[in-house]
Design a protein around this motif. Structure first.
Motif, mmCIF file in Angstrom:
data_model
loop_
_atom_site.group_PDB
_atom_site.id
_atom_site.type_symbol
_atom_site.label_atom_id
_atom_site.label_comp_id
_atom_site.label_asym_id
_atom_site.label_seq_id
_atom_site.Cartn_x
_atom_site.Cartn_y
_atom_site.Cartn_z
ATOM 1 N N UNK B 24 27.815 -20.094 24.337
ATOM 2 C CA UNK B 24 29.216 -20.293 24.985
ATOM 3 C C UNK B 24 29.998 -20.809 23.595
ATOM 4 N N UNK B 25 31.585 -20.479 23.314
ATOM 5 C CA UNK B 25 32.315 -20.569 22.571
ATOM 6 C C UNK B 25 33.613 -21.457 23.404
ATOM 7 N N UNK B 26 33.137 -22.030 24.549
ATOM 8 C CA UNK B 26 34.761 -22.251 24.880
ATOM 9 C C UNK B 26 34.441 -23.410 25.542
ATOM 10 N N UNK B 27 35.392 -24.462 26.013
ATOM 11 C CA UNK B 27 35.213 -25.570 26.753
ATOM 12 C C UNK B 27 34.524 -25.444 27.991
ATOM 13 N N UNK B 28 33.402 -25.370 28.810
ATOM 14 C CA UNK B 28 33.087 -25.667 29.740
ATOM 15 C C UNK B 28 33.880 -26.005 30.932
ATOM 16 N N UNK B 308 34.503 -21.017 47.242
ATOM 17 C CA UNK B 308 33.732 -21.327 46.900
ATOM 18 C C UNK B 308 32.046 -20.737 46.979
ATOM 19 N N UNK B 309 32.400 -20.262 47.966
ATOM 20 C CA UNK B 309 31.002 -19.476 48.054
ATOM 21 C C UNK B 309 30.777 -18.165 47.177
ATOM 22 N N UNK B 310 31.634 -17.312 46.989
ATOM 23 C CA UNK B 310 32.137 -16.713 45.971
ATOM 24 C C UNK B 310 31.265 -17.515 44.914
ATOM 25 N N UNK B 311 31.903 -18.303 44.064
ATOM 26 C CA UNK B 311 31.013 -19.446 43.146
ATOM 27 C C UNK B 311 29.792 -19.395 43.007
ATOM 28 N N UNK B 312 29.196 -19.416 44.473
ATOM 29 C CA UNK B 312 27.762 -20.162 44.278
ATOM 30 C C UNK B 312 27.245 -18.467 44.264
ATOM 31 N N UNK B 313 26.951 -17.613 45.641
ATOM 32 C CA UNK B 313 26.489 -16.364 44.972
ATOM 33 C C UNK B 313 26.887 -15.618 43.455
ATOM 34 N N UNK B 314 28.310 -15.056 43.200
ATOM 35 C CA UNK B 314 28.231 -13.907 42.045
ATOM 36 C C UNK B 314 27.060 -15.257 40.998
ATOM 37 N N UNK B 315 27.112 -17.412 40.695
ATOM 38 C CA UNK B 315 26.869 -17.551 39.570
ATOM 39 C C UNK B 315 24.807 -16.649 39.712
ATOM 40 N N UNK B 316 24.016 -17.156 40.895
ATOM 41 C CA UNK B 316 22.784 -16.679 41.131
ATOM 42 C C UNK B 316 22.734 -15.243 41.161
ATOM 43 N N UNK B 317 23.526 -14.430 40.777
ATOM 44 C CA UNK B 317 23.257 -12.705 40.268
ATOM 45 C C UNK B 317 23.235 -12.752 38.716
ATOM 46 N N UNK B 318 24.643 -13.508 38.925
ATOM 47 C CA UNK B 318 24.612 -13.189 37.107
ATOM 48 C C UNK B 318 23.897 -14.491 36.236
ATOM 49 N N UNK B 616 30.621 -9.476 28.631
ATOM 50 C CA UNK B 616 29.221 -9.800 28.905
ATOM 51 C C UNK B 616 28.736 -10.984 28.911
ATOM 52 N N UNK B 617 28.853 -11.490 27.303
ATOM 53 C CA UNK B 617 28.654 -12.581 26.587
ATOM 54 C C UNK B 617 28.974 -13.658 27.319
ATOM 55 N N UNK B 618 30.068 -13.856 27.880
ATOM 56 C CA UNK B 618 30.027 -14.673 28.681
ATOM 57 C C UNK B 618 29.870 -15.385 29.466
ATOM 58 N N UNK B 619 29.224 -13.942 30.153
ATOM 59 C CA UNK B 619 28.260 -14.102 31.881
ATOM 60 C C UNK B 619 27.855 -15.573 32.044
ATOM 61 N N UNK B 620 27.428 -16.055 31.218
ATOM 62 C CA UNK B 620 26.231 -17.762 31.159
ATOM 63 C C UNK B 620 27.288 -18.594 31.571
ATOM 64 N N UNK B 621 28.933 -19.003 30.493
ATOM 65 C CA UNK B 621 29.275 -19.590 29.908
ATOM 66 C C UNK B 621 31.011 -19.451 31.565
ATOM 67 N N UNK B 622 30.607 -18.412 31.858
ATOM 68 C CA UNK B 622 31.677 -18.819 32.631
ATOM 69 C C UNK B 622 30.553 -18.702 34.190
ATOM 70 N N UNK B 623 29.944 -18.833 34.505
ATOM 71 C CA UNK B 623 29.701 -19.354 36.082
ATOM 72 C C UNK B 623 28.774 -20.908 34.913
ATOM 73 N N UNK B 624 28.997 -20.905 34.787
ATOM 74 C CA UNK B 624 28.505 -22.598 34.281
ATOM 75 C C UNK B 624 29.861 -23.674 34.756
#
Lengths: 694, 694
Positions: B24-28, B308-318, B616-624
């Motif tokens: 991940x190349x941006x500051x989470x 908040x609920x969307x944060x939670x479930x999109x994180x799981x799916x990603x 696509x390559x950012x999805x972990x960073x964007x959900x973290x």
């Protein structure tokens, strides 16, 4: 009736529903026969329904919605054994038993699944993949077909592999010396997972595992593996467990299974196609692809199940929409029935039309499944190459059609349940309305036995390939795809009069599919990348299902004779709603391919609104035509007599005794509610007086 | 780790997730601050989260998904009392407590509701409708604000009336002689229904009832009615009960209440606006409309909750989409990660963009709510007419914005949960994945505190009215609707380059809304029928929310400075996905109004696919970046470390002991499985031998 103060306007949902019912001006028995396919089939359905609803063990009712996982499991086990007794009566008419099962699944989906796993998947696999002798032994001699002695499960999916069956990792290693096969789970990811019936019921499983002989991997084959002995004790080497709570269908004991070098005789391998000879050599004919045919039965059943489930929930929503009032029209003092609002009509009537459409589709695909299996059996038995090729072609078509219909109908039904729930407002959030369990039980249909997105991809790809081939060769595509050949000829563009001609609307859908598929074909030919058009394939599959239904609908309408009890008029209007709501659903595509102009598009949507208004007076009749008795409806909001409020109030009081005014947790809650202040609870240790001492 | 056979390909989800995380190349932390509004707000959120997740009573975990209704009720009651202690700490910083409540609601929505009903609805009504003295007495002197002594519920909806509050039928009849008010439920349909907290907890309620004085009906007013005494025993005349099992949120003791001529002192009527004088006369100023303002708080909270609920479930799916592999690309031997499939990106990334969009919207609407309430308080206190008018205008705007955002965001979140569930395949059907309870708990948000369809109708109507007024008068609409004035000027048509200019995309949305509203205005002016365009109003409301979000998003992007930790790039791409996926969602309208040509439309959708691939390559960073710890995620499929399979297997074994190989119902199931044949069970009474005797 309860005490009521005079001069107040007590709601009267039953009056509203009954007055509309009495005005129904078409023959609902004839409509029911249309939905079931024919009058004899309609009578058979009613006979089965009557037997099921009166059975003392197969009960459901509102308390069904309160049951814990354990209670569901226990009741389901009893019901399975009850259904086994009906099967003993039905045998050898297994088609009747299947109808019975489809019906009881409406009110108790988990029961349908548990028996479906045994009969459709376990025995289906033995029948489809095993020799005649193997089927005879396991099914008849050992009693599986009577659910007596042998109760099977279907160990296909693994923890790390669901859709990709070819990549399953459980191994079945043949040992020449012992002439036996060793089944093994190499790691946690290969644990068989989601296996319905494994946790506590099944005695045997059909296990999908990679056949390995002399170090060579022959791919995934099927094996009967005993799990439990006659005392119902686990065989050594077999580890299994319950996978626990689920979104729905808690009555199913889904489990995981790990095999640790479990030895089975070579003869337990299902060998209709692949065999290991006495010399230990593998004979693996190309026909082995037919081995997966067993799964198609499940997909076909799900089209029927989507139809039945839709019947149930659209009935609830429509009855409620007639009985429930909210807000008055300008200048009026009495409130308006929900269904009188154009938006409410627009929300529900397209789903009603889909329910009718699914009835038609279900009937066609069931017939086609039956005929294909017969062809296949005859083909295999005859050994005649041409006959077998013909059967395989039919199987391929069924594969495509069922992929599109299973995915589209299960999705549509899930949407329908949710939209119907929302349309009934707050009361639909009560478990006793039936929507909650309906939704969570149905939700899995979009995933199992072929994930909907993957199936839709398959269907979309087939359509594109047909167009590619046709455009290259000029040869008319076969049977179900023949419409592609005529799509361009039909001049499928729509105008403002098209709404009166179902053929015109169908022609437009045909043209749309052709155009879109041709567009995709170009992309694929240019890039070679089928994934780049994944989203289009998905849409194509949905369009294919819609045109399939509209096509058959028109055919069915054409078969109606004069003496049809006036069902032709509402059926025609519902078909219009079906077609127009699909024009709306695929609106951006109709517009971008120029099949409809912006002006005509707007007119068509206005016409959709008008037809909805015309169908409005028929909604009670059209849902009564499903002939779902209260046992099958099982909802406080949708009973036949329409007495929504008293019924709902009665159920709530009956299941939640108001005499118990305190909850089990009241003592501690009351104590905490009356707790002393923070300062007192801290012995005033932060008070200035205390602090001055410190 | 479990035993594994060598040479097999054990899945490695944690590796996959971690390797992407490390890239991940941006500051989470900076991204988290963006999502929460600012760095201090982000830190405050984390501090609260840490406190909540460590609390011994506020636990959840996988066993939460196995709890019965009763267990949920009991646990929730304990948790309420625990939260009351946090409130004692937070006081008088109630904003902090509200944040705390919003956060705990992510992992335990029913807890959020039970406290929300007391604080937001009961106390909100006392504050909004009562005099200062009344608020002081019930909240402070009696302890309601500390949830000590008084625990309130909110008796608004009745069995036959939900949305139409003005038509409620419970009566509050003033008796001059006794100077008291008699509350009565005239018939079953007027039974207060769905009242959260009524069944077992509440001591008092704010009751909505028609004030009747000297036979004259003054409409619906609010009254504090005691339900239980200090021993928590029901007062005579108060009948109530539990309404039982629900779709979700079983931890809430929703109840029904019937009042049978219950006498309360005149002083219990909430009298900020309407009063009964000592002489028994009703003073009912027009400002009474402000009394409903209390409900807006709930709607605003639901925007935040959807975020908040969307944060939670999109994180799981990603996370699952990165860790899970299925099918190999042509020519490859290793399987492909789900997220590498364009369709999977297309399914999830627009929802990820909506999650970011909802973060932005939540922040804006929360601020606007706070400011509006302050304005209103100042206005009422000042008695200055201009100031009050200003406050009322702000309230109206908030009403419109919250109607559109509440309905759009709660719907979007529900769709998101379902699509995320389906995207995780079969394992998401396990209760331990969290999706099931997530869905059923969230579902009610679309219905309560303003049914989404009705709210959307309101919002759509407002937009149309603004256009009508603007077209007639030429005066620029106020604040939030100013964009309508410039819509035509902006030449909002899209071309192939528009994707690089968010302003262009916003301009196109503005133009679309203007065109569509103007089109509707014509219809209304011609027919006078607002219901005929119900469906368009619904669509307009959704468009309004989308453009609201995109507008604020652009503003937020413009405030980023150089030192933004490289979050600008992913934020820009997400905004593009947001805008383009809305172009697709409203595609038929963009096309029919000629705002986009067929050719450009196709190009835009291709660009959407391309940008998804870039994100696509950012999805972990964007959900973290959401910084939801495992406590809040509470899912076997979405934990931070990504060890999906071992984790899931561990939870399943832990909660379902495999050593118990038999179910509670095994004895009777085994007996039935080994039952004698039909003939034996019938004592051969149908055998030919027997029949020959008869």
């Amino acid at each position: 009736m309860s005490c009521t103060m005079p001069g107040t306007k007590e709601p009267n949902p039953a009056d509203l529903i009954w007055s509309e019912r009495l005005k129904t001006d078409f023959d609902i028995n004839k409509m029911h026969a249309f939905l079931e396919g024919s009058e004899p089939e309609a009578l058979e359905t009613l006979r089965l329904m009557q037997q099921l609803e009166r059975d003392p063990i197969l009960t459901a009712g509102p308390s069904y919605y309160e049951m814990s996982k354990n209670e569901h499991r226990e009741a389901t086990a009893r019901k399975i054994m009850r259904m086994a007794q009906y099967m003993e009566i039905d045998a050898p008419n297994y088609a009747r038993f299947q109808n019975r099962l489809n019906l009881i699944a409406v009110v108790d989906p988990q029961l349908g699944t548990r028996i479906g796993v045994h009969l459709g998947l376990f025995l289906g696999a033995v029948r489809g993949n095993g020799t005649e002798a193997q089927f005879k032994y396991w099914a008849e001699e050992r009693g599986a077909i009577r659910m007596n002695g042998v109760y099977g499960c279907f160990a296909m999916t693994e923890m790390a592999h669901g859709s990709n069956v070819a990549a399953l990792e459980t191994t079945a290693t043949y040992n020449k010396e012992s002439d036996s096969i060793f089944i093994n789970t190499p790691h946690v990811g290969a644990t068989k997972w989601w296996i319905g019936g494994a946790a506590h019921s099944a005695t045997h499983t059909v296990c999908f595992a990679r056949l390995i002989v002399d170090g060579k991997d022959y791919g995934v084959k099927t094996f009967v593996v005993p799990l439990r002995d006659t005392r119902h004790e686990l065989h050594p080497g077999v580890s299994l467990g319950d996978i626990g709570a689920k979104m729905g269908r808690d009555g199913i004991d889904n489990g995981w299974i790990q095999f640790s070098n479990v030895e089975i005789p070579r003869e337990f391998m299902l060998s209709k196609y692949t065999t290991i000879t006495d010399e230990g050599e593998v004979v693996d004919p190309p026909l082995a692809q037919l081995a997966y045919g067993a799964l198609l039965g499940g997909r076909v059943t799900m089209v029927t199940d989507s139809f039945r489930t839709s019947e149930r929930f659209i009935t609830i929503a429509l009855r409620y929409s007639v009985g429930r009032k909210q807000f008055a029209n300008k200048g009026s003092t009495t409130e308006n029935q929900l269904i009188n609002y154009p938006l409410h009509q627009k929300r529900l009537l397209p789903y009603l039309s889909w329910t009718y459409g699914m009835a038609i589709a279900s009937h066609v695909i069931q017939q086609s499944y039956k005929q294909t299996l017969e062809k296949l059996d005859e083909g295999v038995a005859s050994g005649d190459f041409a006959q077998l090729q013909d059967a395989i072609a039919a199987l391929k078509e069924l594969f495509g059609d069922s992929a599109s219909l299973k995915s589209t109908c299960t999705w549509k039904c899930l949407e329908l349940i949710e939209e119907c729930r929302q349309s009934c407002g707050g009361h639909a959030y009560s478990a006793y309305s039936g929507f909650a369990k309906g939704y969570v039980d149905h939700a899995v249909q979009c995933t199992w036995e072929g994930d909907n997105n993957i199936l839709a991809q398959n269907s979309g790809r087939i359509t594109i390939q047909k167009v590619m081939k046709f455009n290259k060769s000029g040869n008319r595509p076969r049977a179900g795809y023949e419409f592609l050949a005529d799509a361009l000829k039909s001049q499928g563009g729509l105008n403002k009069q098209s709404v009166q001609q179902l053929d015109k609307l169908l022609g437009a859908m045909n043209l749309l599919i052709y155009r879109m598929a041709a567009d995709c074909a170009q992309t694929v030919e240019k890039t070679g990348d089928w994934d780049a058009i994944a989203s289009e394939k998905l849409t194509l599959s949905k369009m294919y299902a819609a045109r399939f239904i509209l096509d058959k609908w028109i055919q069915r309408l054409n078969t109606l004779n004069e003496n049809n009890g006036s069902i032709d008029k509402p059926l025609f209007m519902l078909a219009q709603i079906f077609a127009l709501s699909n024009v709306e659903a695929f609106g951006s595509h109709f517009l971008r391919f120029g099949i409809v102009s912006a002006e005509v598009y707007k007119t068509l949507l206005e016409q959709l609104g008008k037809i909805c208004k015309e169908v409005r007076p028929y909604v009670i009749g059209l849902s009564d035509s499903f002939k779902m008795s209260d046992f099958f409806i099982n909802s406080t909001l949708g009973s036949y007599n329409g007495d929504i409020y008293e019924h709902y109030y009665g159920v709530v009081k009956n299941l939640n005794n108001p005499a118990l005014t305190k909850a089990s947790y009241s003592t501690s809650f009351e104590r905490d509610m009356q707790r002393p202040s923070v300062a007192e609870r801290e012995c005033f240790e932060r008070s200035s007086k205390t602090l001055s001492k410190l």
